[in-house]
Scaffold this active site. Structure first.
Site: not given
Lengths: 213, 126
Positions: A114, A117-119
């Site tokens: 990923c 970020c927030s993945c």
């Protein structure tokens, strides 16, 4: 699960690759100010955060995998609709992201990557480890997955294919590792203990029961 | 075991009201930002930026505000509000400076393509 906490006027990440929730942005803002004032060191904060990585979610993911190993119907469901199958065990992402389970086989090994970020599927894997968030892991995992896995001590046979899955804000992956040999007599609870966080990211394999003897 | 475990293990902040904990007594977080704000608060307290009583007062003010979610899932939102309030009261940051940075981080995220790290400098208005 509770409703998400965005105000009615806020967009929710479907039109952009990257999106910070209000709380994520607020914590980033605090971190920026405090770093600029010399009151905190981001590396020290990361190190503290890293000590929690196994405390929350990986147990949830391990239960999903153990159930898939023990119950062929559940495994089928997980293959077809991971979001629903995982939710049936009570684990749902707070942001309603979709999940897809990718199954390791004797021919193929799966690896998920990923971005910063927030993945990351927190609901099943807990907090992302620091290395997972680091730019070198992501870029190198795509270019040279075999080399990256070797650095994790995982040397796969040359004939084994490696598939790399890039998570997005809307779709997150869970690797279902191969069931270790000599585990036919183990129940779901015992099996879950063999499922490590790294084995569900793809940077490791499930443990052999001998690890506990 | 790393360097920070020891300081964390004895942090008085582990005794914060309502802190969600595992059976082993470790703090439990649902999302990474919660762990980050917890860790920052531990560090600031350790360095004497504020005292235990200043912290508990700021946190309980937020926890007892009306309109909280009944399931307590907004606990760390209260924690963020308490830390922000404390830092503005101590004149470490003004609330306008903080709000501007929050917006800046959001713009930076929107301006960052998938696969690239989100950094504050990516805010087009910065």
């Amino acid at each position: 699960m509770s409703e998400h906490r965005h105000g009615p006027g806020e967009e929710h990440g479907h039109h952009h690759d990257n999106h910070l929730t209000d709380m994520e942005a607020r914590v980033k803002a605090l971190e920026t100010v405090l770093t600029e004032k010399g009151l905190i060191d981001p590396a020290a904060i990361d190190a503290i955060v890293d000590t929690y990585e196994t405390k929350v979610g990986p147990r949830n993911g391990a239960r999903v995998v153990a159930k898939a190993w023990s119950d062929p119907d559940f495994a089928d469901w997980l293959r077809r609709d991971a979001t629903a199958a995982i939710a049936s065990l009570g684990f749902t992402g707070r942001q309603g992201e979709h999940m897809r389970a990718v199954f390791n086989t004797s021919e193929t090994h799966n690896l998920i990557v990923c971005t910063l970020c927030s993945c990351y599927p927190w609901a099943v894997l807990g907090l992302p480890p620091v290395w997972y968030k680091a730019p070198p892991y992501r870029s190198r995992a795509v270019i040279d997955p075999r080399g990256v896995l070797a650095e994790f001590g995982l040397n796969l046979p040359a004939e084994k294919k490696i598939r790399v899955w890039d998570s997005t804000a809307e779709l997150r992956y869970l690797v279902v590792p191969e069931r270790p040999a000599a585990t036919d007599d183990l129940g779901e609870d015992a099996l879950a203990k063999l499922v490590t966080r790294d084995s569900m990211i793809g940077t490791g394999l499930a443990l052999s029961p001998e690890a506990f003897r | 075991m790393n360097l920070y475990d020891a300081s964390l293990a004895r942090s008085p902040l582990l005794a914060s009201a309502e802190l969600p904990k595992s059976r082993e007594g470790d703090p439990v977080f649902a999302e990474p930002w919660q762990a980050a704000v917890f860790a920052m608060t531990v560090r600031l307290h350790e360095q004497g930026v504020f005292s235990w009583s200043e912290w508990t007062e700021a946190l309980s003010t937020e926890l007892y505000k009306p309109g909280r979610r009944p399931d307590g899932s907004d606990y760390y939102e209260c924690w963020v509000a308490a830390l922000s309030r404390l830092l503005t009261e101590l004149s470490i940051v003004s609330s306008s400076e903080l709000e501007a940075l929050v917006k800046s981080w959001k713009r930076a995220a929107e301006a960052t393509p998938h696969g690239k790290p989100i950094v504050l400098d990516s805010d087009p208005l910065r």
